[in-house]
Design a protein around this motif. Structure first.
Motif, PDB file in Angstrom:
ATOM      1  N   LEU A  56       0.838  -1.203   0.000  1.00  0.00           N
ATOM      2  CA  LEU A  56       0.000   0.000   0.000  1.00  0.00           C
ATOM      3  C   LEU A  56       0.870   1.249   0.000  1.00  0.00           C
ATOM      4  O   LEU A  56       0.647   2.175  -0.783  1.00  0.00           O
ATOM      5  CB  LEU A  56      -0.930   0.003   1.217  1.00  0.00           C
ATOM      6  N   VAL A  57       1.869   1.268   0.859  1.00  0.00           N
ATOM      7  CA  VAL A  57       2.771   2.411   0.940  1.00  0.00           C
ATOM      8  C   VAL A  57       3.531   2.577  -0.377  1.00  0.00           C
ATOM      9  O   VAL A  57       3.649   3.682  -0.911  1.00  0.00           O
ATOM     10  CB  VAL A  57       3.747   2.271   2.133  1.00  0.00           C
ATOM     11  N   LYS A  58       4.038   1.476  -0.928  1.00  0.00           N
ATOM     12  CA  LYS A  58       4.810   1.529  -2.174  1.00  0.00           C
ATOM     13  C   LYS A  58       3.968   2.074  -3.331  1.00  0.00           C
ATOM     14  O   LYS A  58       4.432   2.906  -4.110  1.00  0.00           O
ATOM     15  CB  LYS A  58       5.348   0.140  -2.511  1.00  0.00           C
ATOM     16  N   VAL A  59       2.722   1.633  -3.423  1.00  0.00           N
ATOM     17  CA  VAL A  59       1.854   2.035  -4.529  1.00  0.00           C
ATOM     18  C   VAL A  59       1.530   3.531  -4.471  1.00  0.00           C
ATOM     19  O   VAL A  59       1.538   4.219  -5.494  1.00  0.00           O
ATOM     20  CB  VAL A  59       0.555   1.196  -4.526  1.00  0.00           C
ATOM     21  N   PHE A  60       1.270   4.043  -3.275  1.00  0.00           N
ATOM     22  CA  PHE A  60       0.828   5.436  -3.146  1.00  0.00           C
ATOM     23  C   PHE A  60       1.925   6.415  -2.735  1.00  0.00           C
ATOM     24  O   PHE A  60       1.682   7.610  -2.663  1.00  0.00           O
ATOM     25  CB  PHE A  60      -0.315   5.528  -2.128  1.00  0.00           C
ATOM     26  N   GLN A  61       3.127   5.945  -2.444  1.00  0.00           N
ATOM     27  CA  GLN A  61       4.151   6.761  -1.799  1.00  0.00           C
ATOM     28  C   GLN A  61       4.526   8.029  -2.558  1.00  0.00           C
ATOM     29  O   GLN A  61       4.755   9.068  -1.942  1.00  0.00           O
ATOM     30  CB  GLN A  61       5.410   5.940  -1.543  1.00  0.00           C
ATOM     31  N   ASP A  62       4.575   7.991  -3.876  1.00  0.00           N
ATOM     32  CA  ASP A  62       4.966   9.205  -4.607  1.00  0.00           C
ATOM     33  C   ASP A  62       3.790  10.155  -4.824  1.00  0.00           C
ATOM     34  O   ASP A  62       3.956  11.274  -5.288  1.00  0.00           O
ATOM     35  CB  ASP A  62       5.649   8.876  -5.928  1.00  0.00           C
ATOM     36  N   LYS A  90       7.214  14.638  -4.189  1.00  0.00           N
ATOM     37  CA  LYS A  90       6.332  13.506  -3.916  1.00  0.00           C
ATOM     38  C   LYS A  90       5.382  13.845  -2.769  1.00  0.00           C
ATOM     39  O   LYS A  90       4.189  13.553  -2.828  1.00  0.00           O
ATOM     40  CB  LYS A  90       7.156  12.265  -3.570  1.00  0.00           C
ATOM     41  N   MET A  91       5.928  14.473  -1.723  1.00  0.00           N
ATOM     42  CA  MET A  91       5.084  14.865  -0.586  1.00  0.00           C
ATOM     43  C   MET A  91       4.091  15.943  -0.998  1.00  0.00           C
ATOM     44  O   MET A  91       2.975  16.001  -0.470  1.00  0.00           O
ATOM     45  CB  MET A  91       5.954  15.324   0.580  1.00  0.00           C
ATOM     46  N   GLU A 103     -12.424  18.009   1.200  1.00  0.00           N
ATOM     47  CA  GLU A 103     -13.777  18.444   0.851  1.00  0.00           C
ATOM     48  C   GLU A 103     -14.822  17.357   1.087  1.00  0.00           C
ATOM     49  O   GLU A 103     -15.998  17.656   1.255  1.00  0.00           O
ATOM     50  CB  GLU A 103     -13.836  18.848  -0.628  1.00  0.00           C
ATOM     51  N   TYR A 104     -14.399  16.096   1.071  1.00  0.00           N
ATOM     52  CA  TYR A 104     -15.354  14.997   1.097  1.00  0.00           C
ATOM     53  C   TYR A 104     -15.234  14.095   2.317  1.00  0.00           C
ATOM     54  O   TYR A 104     -16.161  13.371   2.639  1.00  0.00           O
ATOM     55  CB  TYR A 104     -15.182  14.138  -0.163  1.00  0.00           C
ATOM     56  N   VAL A 105     -14.093  14.117   2.986  1.00  0.00           N
ATOM     57  CA  VAL A 105     -13.812  13.220   4.095  1.00  0.00           C
ATOM     58  C   VAL A 105     -13.728  14.028   5.383  1.00  0.00           C
ATOM     59  O   VAL A 105     -13.209  15.143   5.376  1.00  0.00           O
ATOM     60  CB  VAL A 105     -12.478  12.470   3.842  1.00  0.00           C
ATOM     61  N   GLN A 106     -14.236  13.484   6.471  1.00  0.00           N
ATOM     62  CA  GLN A 106     -14.132  14.177   7.758  1.00  0.00           C
ATOM     63  C   GLN A 106     -12.667  14.361   8.132  1.00  0.00           C
ATOM     64  O   GLN A 106     -11.822  13.536   7.803  1.00  0.00           O
ATOM     65  CB  GLN A 106     -14.822  13.360   8.852  1.00  0.00           C
ATOM     66  N   LYS A 107     -12.404  15.443   8.828  1.00  0.00           N
ATOM     67  CA  LYS A 107     -11.027  15.756   9.204  1.00  0.00           C
ATOM     68  C   LYS A 107     -10.376  14.629  10.012  1.00  0.00           C
ATOM     69  O   LYS A 107      -9.197  14.348   9.866  1.00  0.00           O
ATOM     70  CB  LYS A 107     -11.002  17.064   9.992  1.00  0.00           C
ATOM     71  N   SER A 108     -11.163  13.952  10.835  1.00  0.00           N
ATOM     72  CA  SER A 108     -10.623  12.864  11.661  1.00  0.00           C
ATOM     73  C   SER A 108     -10.235  11.646  10.823  1.00  0.00           C
ATOM     74  O   SER A 108      -9.517  10.772  11.291  1.00  0.00           O
ATOM     75  CB  SER A 108     -11.637  12.456  12.722  1.00  0.00           C
ATOM     76  N   GLU A 109     -10.718  11.571   9.574  1.00  0.00           N
ATOM     77  CA  GLU A 109     -10.405  10.441   8.706  1.00  0.00           C
ATOM     78  C   GLU A 109      -9.255  10.726   7.743  1.00  0.00           C
ATOM     79  O   GLU A 109      -8.867   9.845   6.982  1.00  0.00           O
ATOM     80  CB  GLU A 109     -11.653  10.031   7.917  1.00  0.00           C
ATOM     81  N   LEU A 110      -8.727  11.938   7.769  1.00  0.00           N
ATOM     82  CA  LEU A 110      -7.586  12.276   6.919  1.00  0.00           C
ATOM     83  C   LEU A 110      -6.295  11.749   7.540  1.00  0.00           C
ATOM     84  O   LEU A 110      -6.234  11.509   8.740  1.00  0.00           O
ATOM     85  CB  LEU A 110      -7.484  13.794   6.739  1.00  0.00           C
ATOM     86  N   PHE A 111      -5.270  11.602   6.738  1.00  0.00           N
ATOM     87  CA  PHE A 111      -3.972  11.172   7.236  1.00  0.00           C
ATOM     88  C   PHE A 111      -2.959  12.292   7.048  1.00  0.00           C
ATOM     89  O   PHE A 111      -3.218  13.248   6.318  1.00  0.00           O
ATOM     90  CB  PHE A 111      -3.504   9.881   6.544  1.00  0.00           C
ATOM     91  N   GLN A 112      -1.833  12.169   7.715  1.00  0.00           N
ATOM     92  CA  GLN A 112      -0.740  13.127   7.558  1.00  0.00           C
ATOM     93  C   GLN A 112       0.150  12.649   6.417  1.00  0.00           C
ATOM     94  O   GLN A 112       0.248  11.456   6.158  1.00  0.00           O
ATOM     95  CB  GLN A 112       0.093  13.204   8.846  1.00  0.00           C
ATOM     96  N   THR A 113       0.835  13.574   5.771  1.00  0.00           N
ATOM     97  CA  THR A 113       1.717  13.221   4.661  1.00  0.00           C
ATOM     98  C   THR A 113       2.750  12.178   5.073  1.00  0.00           C
ATOM     99  O   THR A 113       2.995  11.211   4.346  1.00  0.00           O
ATOM    100  CB  THR A 113       2.409  14.486   4.118  1.00  0.00           C
ATOM    101  N   VAL A 114       3.346  12.328   6.263  1.00  0.00           N
ATOM    102  CA  VAL A 114       4.376  11.378   6.707  1.00  0.00           C
ATOM    103  C   VAL A 114       3.806   9.994   6.987  1.00  0.00           C
ATOM    104  O   VAL A 114       4.535   9.010   6.911  1.00  0.00           O
ATOM    105  CB  VAL A 114       5.148  11.878   7.954  1.00  0.00           C
ATOM    106  N   LEU A 116       1.952   8.346   5.118  1.00  0.00           N
ATOM    107  CA  LEU A 116       2.124   7.604   3.879  1.00  0.00           C
ATOM    108  C   LEU A 116       3.572   7.620   3.412  1.00  0.00           C
ATOM    109  O   LEU A 116       4.152   6.568   3.163  1.00  0.00           O
ATOM    110  CB  LEU A 116       1.219   8.189   2.788  1.00  0.00           C
ATOM    111  N   TYR A 117       4.157   8.786   3.307  1.00  0.00           N
ATOM    112  CA  TYR A 117       5.479   8.889   2.690  1.00  0.00           C
ATOM    113  C   TYR A 117       6.537   8.091   3.437  1.00  0.00           C
ATOM    114  O   TYR A 117       7.372   7.433   2.825  1.00  0.00           O
ATOM    115  CB  TYR A 117       5.916  10.352   2.558  1.00  0.00           C
ATOM    116  N   GLU A 118       6.487   8.131   4.750  1.00  0.00           N
ATOM    117  CA  GLU A 118       7.466   7.391   5.542  1.00  0.00           C
ATOM    118  C   GLU A 118       6.917   6.052   6.030  1.00  0.00           C
ATOM    119  O   GLU A 118       7.590   5.318   6.742  1.00  0.00           O
ATOM    120  CB  GLU A 118       7.925   8.227   6.740  1.00  0.00           C
TER     121      GLU A 118
END
Length: 192
Positions: A56-62, A90-91, A103-114, A116-118
């Motif tokens: 999952l990380v590899k597919v979306f990392q960039d 990439k980040m 715009e579509y997802v609740q703030k609590s369901e968002l992730f931080q860039t790191v 995914l990236y890390e």
């Protein structure tokens, strides 16, 4: 190898290791596989849809596939997709997607860039994508994934019903039956 890759960091130990293990215990491989399959169907791109966290990380990392997903759901939502191999580009792609998802997802369901990236918290990435997939039919007219969201039960009240409610004392506030101020002393006199 990027300057921010998690492989460049010291290996986690102690409390940090325990916290990381708890994060990975929450990760659902089956859901991840379904999400990757959904992204593949929406974007039309082919990639490995195995549900393990590393994939999952590899597919979306960039971030480029995330930007493609955003543009597939709502054309023109990400103006420029960076193809540079530099870490901050990439980040930036990931942050473009997060701005779209906000715009579509609740703030609590968002992730931080790191996350995914890390590869710090692939479960957070999964939660965000699952939420977007759940809302895709309603917001984008695309086939979704998971249960449909509740629409709510809108109530219509007449003015008479609303006025009747003003005279009711809610028991949530308590009751004053039998309450008096007898026996209360507002301070004693000074005894010498």
């Amino acid at each position: 190898m990027s300057a921010f890759a998690s492989s460049d960091r010291a290996e986690k130990s102690g409390i940090a290791l325990e916290a990381q293990q708890k994060i990975y215990e929450k990760y659902d491989k089956n859901l991840a596989g379904e999400i990757l399959q959904w992204v593949q169907n929406v974007t039309g791109q082919s990639f490995d849809t195995q549900g393990d966290a590393d994939n999952l990380v590899k597919v979306f990392q960039d971030g480029s596939l995330l930007c493609t997903l955003a543009n597939s759901l709502k054309p023109g939502s990400v103006k420029k997709v960076n193809t540079s191999a530099m870490a901050f580009k990439k980040m930036e792609n990931i942050s473009f997607f997060l701005k779209f998802a906000e715009e579509y997802v609740q703030k609590s369901e968002l992730f931080q860039t790191v996350d995914l990236y890390e590869g710090q918290d692939p479960n957070a990435v999964l939660i965000c994508l699952a939420s977007l997939a759940r809302k895709s039919e309603k917001n984008f007219g695309r086939s979704g994934l998971g249960p449909k969201e509740a629409q709510g039960d809108r109530r219509e009240w007449t003015d008479e019903q609303l006025k009747a409610g003003h005279n009711v004392i809610g028991l949530q506030m308590g009751s004053n039956k039998g309450a008096t101020a007898s026996g209360l002393n507002m301070g004693n006199t000074r005894h010498m």
